[in-house]
Write a protein that holds these residues in place. Structure first.
Motif, PDB file in Angstrom:
ATOM      1  N   LYS A   1      30.135  47.775  -6.998  1.00  0.00           N
ATOM      2  CA  LYS A   1      31.083  47.237  -6.020  1.00  0.00           C
ATOM      3  C   LYS A   1      30.395  46.373  -4.965  1.00  0.00           C
ATOM      4  CE  LYS A   1      34.378  48.754  -2.465  1.00  0.00           C
ATOM      5  NZ  LYS A   1      35.009  49.925  -1.810  1.00  0.00           N
ATOM      6  N   TYR A   2      29.353  46.930  -4.328  1.00  0.00           N
ATOM      7  CA  TYR A   2      28.774  46.255  -3.170  1.00  0.00           C
ATOM      8  C   TYR A   2      27.820  45.128  -3.543  1.00  0.00           C
ATOM      9  CZ  TYR A   2      30.770  50.076  -0.500  1.00  0.00           C
ATOM     10  OH  TYR A   2      31.646  50.961   0.049  1.00  0.00           O
ATOM     11  N   ILE A   3      27.201  45.235  -4.720  1.00  0.00           N
ATOM     12  CA  ILE A   3      26.263  44.178  -5.123  1.00  0.00           C
ATOM     13  C   ILE A   3      26.936  43.167  -6.041  1.00  0.00           C
ATOM     14  CG2 ILE A   3      24.064  43.656  -6.228  1.00  0.00           C
ATOM     15  CD1 ILE A   3      23.852  45.162  -3.549  1.00  0.00           C
TER      16      ILE A   3
ATOM     17  N   VAL B   1      19.843  54.811  -9.279  1.00  0.00           N
ATOM     18  CA  VAL B   1      20.308  53.617 -10.003  1.00  0.00           C
ATOM     19  C   VAL B   1      19.302  52.487  -9.827  1.00  0.00           C
ATOM     20  CG1 VAL B   1      22.196  51.955 -10.282  1.00  0.00           C
ATOM     21  CG2 VAL B   1      22.685  54.307  -9.507  1.00  0.00           C
ATOM     22  N   ARG B   2      19.070  51.765 -10.932  1.00  0.00           N
ATOM     23  CA  ARG B   2      18.233  50.550 -10.849  1.00  0.00           C
ATOM     24  C   ARG B   2      19.098  49.352 -11.232  1.00  0.00           C
ATOM     25  NH1 ARG B   2      12.410  50.670 -13.285  1.00  0.00           N
ATOM     26  NH2 ARG B   2      12.145  51.596 -11.203  1.00  0.00           N
ATOM     27  N   TRP B   3      19.009  48.320 -10.402  1.00  0.00           N
ATOM     28  CA  TRP B   3      19.735  47.067 -10.656  1.00  0.00           C
ATOM     29  C   TRP B   3      18.710  45.941 -10.658  1.00  0.00           C
ATOM     30  CZ3 TRP B   3      20.176  42.421  -8.186  1.00  0.00           C
ATOM     31  CH2 TRP B   3      21.284  41.602  -8.457  1.00  0.00           C
TER      32      TRP B   3
ATOM     33  N   VAL C   1      14.913  40.091  -8.563  1.00  0.00           N
ATOM     34  CA  VAL C   1      15.185  41.080  -7.520  1.00  0.00           C
ATOM     35  C   VAL C   1      15.570  42.394  -8.183  1.00  0.00           C
ATOM     36  CG1 VAL C   1      16.612  41.693  -5.547  1.00  0.00           C
ATOM     37  CG2 VAL C   1      15.945  39.305  -5.893  1.00  0.00           C
ATOM     38  N   GLN C   2      14.959  43.466  -7.677  1.00  0.00           N
ATOM     39  CA  GLN C   2      15.236  44.797  -8.244  1.00  0.00           C
ATOM     40  C   GLN C   2      15.675  45.736  -7.125  1.00  0.00           C
ATOM     41  OE1 GLN C   2      12.391  46.444 -11.084  1.00  0.00           O
ATOM     42  NE2 GLN C   2      12.362  48.362  -9.908  1.00  0.00           N
ATOM     43  N   ILE C   3      16.734  46.505  -7.390  1.00  0.00           N
ATOM     44  CA  ILE C   3      17.203  47.523  -6.454  1.00  0.00           C
ATOM     45  C   ILE C   3      17.010  48.887  -7.102  1.00  0.00           C
ATOM     46  CG2 ILE C   3      19.182  48.433  -5.174  1.00  0.00           C
ATOM     47  CD1 ILE C   3      20.435  45.671  -5.299  1.00  0.00           C
ATOM     48  N   ASP C   4      16.371  49.794  -6.370  1.00  0.00           N
ATOM     49  CA  ASP C   4      16.294  51.200  -6.770  1.00  0.00           C
ATOM     50  C   ASP C   4      16.924  52.012  -5.657  1.00  0.00           C
ATOM     51  OD1 ASP C   4      14.474  51.509  -9.337  1.00  0.00           O
ATOM     52  OD2 ASP C   4      13.576  49.934  -8.112  1.00  0.00           O
ATOM     53  N   THR C   5      17.971  52.772  -5.968  1.00  0.00           N
ATOM     54  CA  THR C   5      18.714  53.446  -4.907  1.00  0.00           C
ATOM     55  C   THR C   5      19.196  54.824  -5.367  1.00  0.00           C
ATOM     56  OG1 THR C   5      20.590  53.235  -3.372  1.00  0.00           O
ATOM     57  CG2 THR C   5      20.889  52.315  -5.593  1.00  0.00           C
ATOM     58  N   LEU C   6      19.192  55.754  -4.409  1.00  0.00           N
ATOM     59  CA  LEU C   6      19.695  57.109  -4.672  1.00  0.00           C
ATOM     60  C   LEU C   6      20.628  57.484  -3.540  1.00  0.00           C
ATOM     61  CD1 LEU C   6      19.754  59.750  -6.298  1.00  0.00           C
ATOM     62  CD2 LEU C   6      17.735  60.499  -4.990  1.00  0.00           C
ATOM     63  N   SER C   7      21.858  57.808  -3.895  1.00  0.00           N
ATOM     64  CA  SER C   7      22.874  58.147  -2.902  1.00  0.00           C
ATOM     65  C   SER C   7      22.562  59.488  -2.233  1.00  0.00           C
ATOM     66  CB  SER C   7      24.243  58.203  -3.576  1.00  0.00           C
ATOM     67  OG  SER C   7      25.222  58.695  -2.676  1.00  0.00           O
ATOM     68  N   PHE C   8      23.073  59.654  -1.007  1.00  0.00           N
ATOM     69  CA  PHE C   8      22.950  60.921  -0.275  1.00  0.00           C
ATOM     70  C   PHE C   8      23.813  62.001  -0.922  1.00  0.00           C
ATOM     71  CE2 PHE C   8      26.929  59.397   1.247  1.00  0.00           C
ATOM     72  CZ  PHE C   8      27.650  60.503   1.693  1.00  0.00           C
ATOM     73  N   LYS C   9      24.773  61.581  -1.751  1.00  0.00           N
ATOM     74  CA  LYS C   9      25.695  62.540  -2.358  1.00  0.00           C
ATOM     75  C   LYS C   9      24.973  63.419  -3.377  1.00  0.00           C
ATOM     76  CE  LYS C   9      29.559  59.310  -1.837  1.00  0.00           C
ATOM     77  NZ  LYS C   9      30.533  58.439  -2.544  1.00  0.00           N
ATOM     78  N   LYS C  10      25.274  64.667  -3.350  1.00  0.00           N
ATOM     79  CA  LYS C  10      24.607  65.633  -4.228  1.00  0.00           C
ATOM     80  C   LYS C  10      24.910  65.336  -5.696  1.00  0.00           C
ATOM     81  CE  LYS C  10      24.392  69.482  -0.945  1.00  0.00           C
ATOM     82  NZ  LYS C  10      22.948  69.296  -0.741  1.00  0.00           N
TER      83      LYS C  10
ATOM     84  N   SER D   1      30.681  37.739  -4.187  1.00  0.00           N
ATOM     85  CA  SER D   1      31.913  37.060  -3.792  1.00  0.00           C
ATOM     86  C   SER D   1      31.752  36.474  -2.400  1.00  0.00           C
ATOM     87  CB  SER D   1      33.099  38.023  -3.828  1.00  0.00           C
ATOM     88  OG  SER D   1      32.931  39.070  -2.882  1.00  0.00           O
ATOM     89  N   GLY D   2      30.957  37.152  -1.576  1.00  0.00           N
ATOM     90  CA  GLY D   2      30.650  36.586  -0.255  1.00  0.00           C
ATOM     91  C   GLY D   2      29.916  35.280  -0.370  1.00  0.00           C
ATOM     92  N   ALA D   3      28.984  35.201  -1.327  1.00  0.00           N
ATOM     93  CA  ALA D   3      28.257  33.958  -1.543  1.00  0.00           C
ATOM     94  C   ALA D   3      29.205  32.855  -2.008  1.00  0.00           C
ATOM     95  CB  ALA D   3      27.163  34.175  -2.579  1.00  0.00           C
ATOM     96  N   LYS D   4      30.156  33.250  -2.865  1.00  0.00           N
ATOM     97  CA  LYS D   4      31.113  32.262  -3.372  1.00  0.00           C
ATOM     98  C   LYS D   4      32.012  31.755  -2.246  1.00  0.00           C
ATOM     99  CE  LYS D   4      34.165  31.503  -7.313  1.00  0.00           C
ATOM    100  NZ  LYS D   4      34.761  32.113  -8.511  1.00  0.00           N
ATOM    101  N   ASP D   5      32.464  32.677  -1.388  1.00  0.00           N
ATOM    102  CA  ASP D   5      33.290  32.268  -0.245  1.00  0.00           C
ATOM    103  C   ASP D   5      32.522  31.311   0.659  1.00  0.00           C
ATOM    104  OD1 ASP D   5      35.329  33.823  -1.157  1.00  0.00           O
ATOM    105  OD2 ASP D   5      34.923  35.499   0.193  1.00  0.00           O
TER     106      ASP D   5
END
Length: 631
Positions: free
Chosen positions: A91-93, A149-151, A135-144, A99-103
């Motif tokens: 959603k956010y990436i 996730v890697r993007w 560009v690489q994103i590695d992220t782990l949510s605070f949610k249990k 879409s922000g870039a497109k706008d």
């Protein structure tokens, strides 16, 4: 096993040049955008924790780390904030960021004003592709029980999403720098950028540079503070504190730290508002070494403790740019055009409030600490005068506290000056613009119990014209613009016919001697018997000439007329002797030399002689001295 791949529906051939030109003309802004995103991620998690929707298990040591690896040509921005789930990355990436870039592309593709974009916030993540091949994103949510996730995306068009080996909450953005952006591997440069934008970020920012591959590279992913590293920022800047809790030394130290100016500021204003808008900051009145420094002020604008830019005139009243200071305005709509800010009522209220606070501070010092106000005046007067000219509301608030240094060495307000000189020259303010050049006139004044104010800065010509437009009953006259009646000897039983004849005789004599048939001349009886002649110059024409020369760089005296008048003092012994010999044929050469010399001496007390006139004056002086010796 979660996995996704796809393409972003945006044409990078169109978006890149426009973003580079309009949004990222300062290439280092990508650092600000990404670290700001990390700060936002921490703030979101703090908020959730506060309202009981996130369990931190005691892990609330908030920090952001920036790591450059020269061997791998990477830069990493690492935080221990809220993190993202697989769905949230999508959603956010994949959706919102792009879409922000497109706008942005649609909104600014036809703009021609490079100053259109103010804060650059709102398109942060996409800025990473300005300097990266991948560009690489590695992220782990605070949610249990959520998985890391890697993007990964190359070029900002195609992406791959899957599982990551990240084990701690938060996000790491890894930029694989392109060949034309390897300057961002320079540790000194990156540290400088971080200090520029994040010296006062509310969460600790650490910087590390890995010179060679080692076990350190693995440690870079771990969100714990390195033993040898110290945060590059102050998370609680002085402007966030209550003014009553700040000491003078803290204000001075903050000034030295931010502006690298080791001259102590004269005084400061601490802004601290929550309603009707959020505004905090400190404005300093710097001590100036010379007048030209008045144009070297610096107001640093922050947005939630992140540096945005220096001297944004749409937010900060223009005349305040002569000061130094920091302003934090978290409610400003920064990702809009300058024209919007200029016309936004909210922004105008902020500007008006700042103006009021500055005026109130000056008035308070004037009323409660007049002695120090007088001491400050030589430094602050160009700022106050410029502010009066530029801002009507500022003028209305400070008009009664504008003061002037007098030729007696004290400081008076306009009302004080007019009151104590009303018997000599009612509703006139007599002034000096150059104490050395106008020394003879000043002496005449002092000898006759008169005083003038000193107006010697570049802005004074404009300022007094401005005051005369506001106060039509008051007139400013330079000390050499007219002869006050107090300087003249009162004559009784004046023979008008004889006076007229003497006037006409001297006019012809000096016009012939000087070869100037347009010379204006008056014969007066002055109290200062030692002065043979003086030059008076019409106030209006002189001001116009000075203004044209100062700002146009050329002489426009021909447009305003030559309003110089030579005043001869018939009480002076030399003038008396000239009267006795002026009609003798055998003394004509001497009379001519004397007339020329009297005129040059009068001019030298008025202004500098031209090179040609000075050469003739010196030659004539030598000739007169030689003749004196021969007598």
């Amino acid at each position: 096993m979660m996995h996704e791949s796809g393409s972003i529906s945006i044409n990078t051939e169109n978006i890149f040049p426009i973003i580079k030109k309009w949004l990222y003309s300062e290439k280092d802004i990508f650092v600000r955008e990404l670290v700001s995103n990390s700060s936002d991620a921490i703030s979101k998690l703090k908020k959730l924790s506060t309202i009981g929707e996130a369990d931190l298990d005691g892990d609330d040591k908030w920090q952001i780390r920036v790591v450059v690896n020269k061997e791998e040509k990477t830069m990493q921005i690492i935080d221990n904030g809220i993190g993202m789930t697989f769905e949230e990355v999508g959603k956010y990436i994949n959706q919102i960021a792009f879409s922000g870039a497109k706008d942005f592309l649609e909104k600014y593709k036809d703009k021609t004003d490079e100053g259109q974009i103010i804060g650059h916030f709102g398109l942060g993540f996409y800025s990473s592709f300005m300097v990266s091949d991948k560009v690489q994103i590695d992220t782990l949510s605070f949610k249990k029980d959520e998985k890391a996730v890697r993007w990964v995306s190359t070029g900002g068009m195609d992406y791959e999403m899957g599982e990551s080996d990240r084990t701690s909450r938060g996000t790491t953005i890894t930029l694989f720098l392109s060949e034309d952006s390897l300057e961002f591997l320079d540790s000194f440069k990156v540290r400088e950028i971080l200090e520029k934008y994040f010296s006062f970020l509310p969460y600790e920012v650490y910087f590390d540079s890995i010179e060679e591959p080692s076990a350190q590279a693995e440690e870079a992913e771990k969100d714990k503070e390195p033993k040898e590293l110290k945060p590059i920022n102050d998370t609680n800047p002085l402007w966030l504190k209550n003014p009553k809790d700040c000491t003078d030394e803290e204000y001075k130290e903050f000034y030295r730290k931010v502006f690298h100016d080791f001259n102590e500021p004269l005084f400061w204003i601490h802004l601290n508002m929550d309603y009707p808008f959020n505004l905090r900051g400190i404005l300093y009145f710097p001590k100036l070494k010379h007048e030209f420094e008045t144009m070297e002020g610096q107001i640093k604008l922050y947005y939630n403790q992140v540096f945005v830019a220096d001297n944004i005139k749409e937010v900060i009243p223009e005349f305040l740019m002569l000061l130094k200071g920091v302003l934090d305005c978290p409610d400003l709509p920064l990702n809009v055009s300058r024209s919007f800010l200029q016309n936004d009522g909210y922004v105008n209220k902020i500007s008006a409030h700042i103006t009021k606070k500055v005026a109130d501070k000056l008035t308070s010092i004037y009323e409660n600490d007049r002695e120090n106000f007088n001491k400050y005046w030589d430094d602050i007067n160009p700022f106050v005068k410029y502010g009066c000219i530029r801002e009507t509301k500022f003028y209305d608030r400070v008009k009664d506290i504008v003061i002037y240094k007098t030729t007696n060495g004290d400081y008076v307000s306009q009302n004080e000056y007019l009151e104590r000189n009303k018997e000599k020259h009612e509703n006139k303010v007599l002034y000096v613009s150059d104490e050395r050049q106008q020394a003879q006139y000043i002496k005449l004044f002092k000898d006759n119990g008169m005083e003038a104010v000193i107006l010697s800065t570049m802005i004074d010509n404009h300022f007094i014209s401005f005051l005369e437009s506001k106060q039509t009953e008051i007139k400013f006259l330079r000390i050499d613009s007219d002869l006050s009646e107090s300087l003249k000897e009162k004559e009784e039983n004046v023979d008008e016919a004889a006076s007229k004849e003497l006037q006409e005789s001297f006019e012809k004599l000096f016009k012939d001697a000087l070869g100037n048939d347009k010379l204006k001349l008056k014969v007066e009886s002055l109290k200062a018997v030692g002065v043979p002649g003086m030059i008076l110059l019409d106030e209006h024409s002189r001001r116009m000439q000075e203004m044209s020369q100062r700002f146009g760089g050329f002489d426009m005296s021909h447009m305003f007329g030559n309003e110089e008048t030579l005043v001869l003092n018939k009480n002076n012994d030399l003038i008396k002797k000239v009267i006795n010999i002026k009609d003798k044929d055998d003394r004509k050469d001497e009379v001519k030399l004397i007339c020329e010399h009297i005129y040059d001496l009068a001019m030298m007390s008025h202004k500098q002689l031209s090179a040609e006139a000075m050469t003739k004056f010196i030659e004539r002086s030598n000739m007169l001295l030689t003749r004196l010796v021969e007598v």
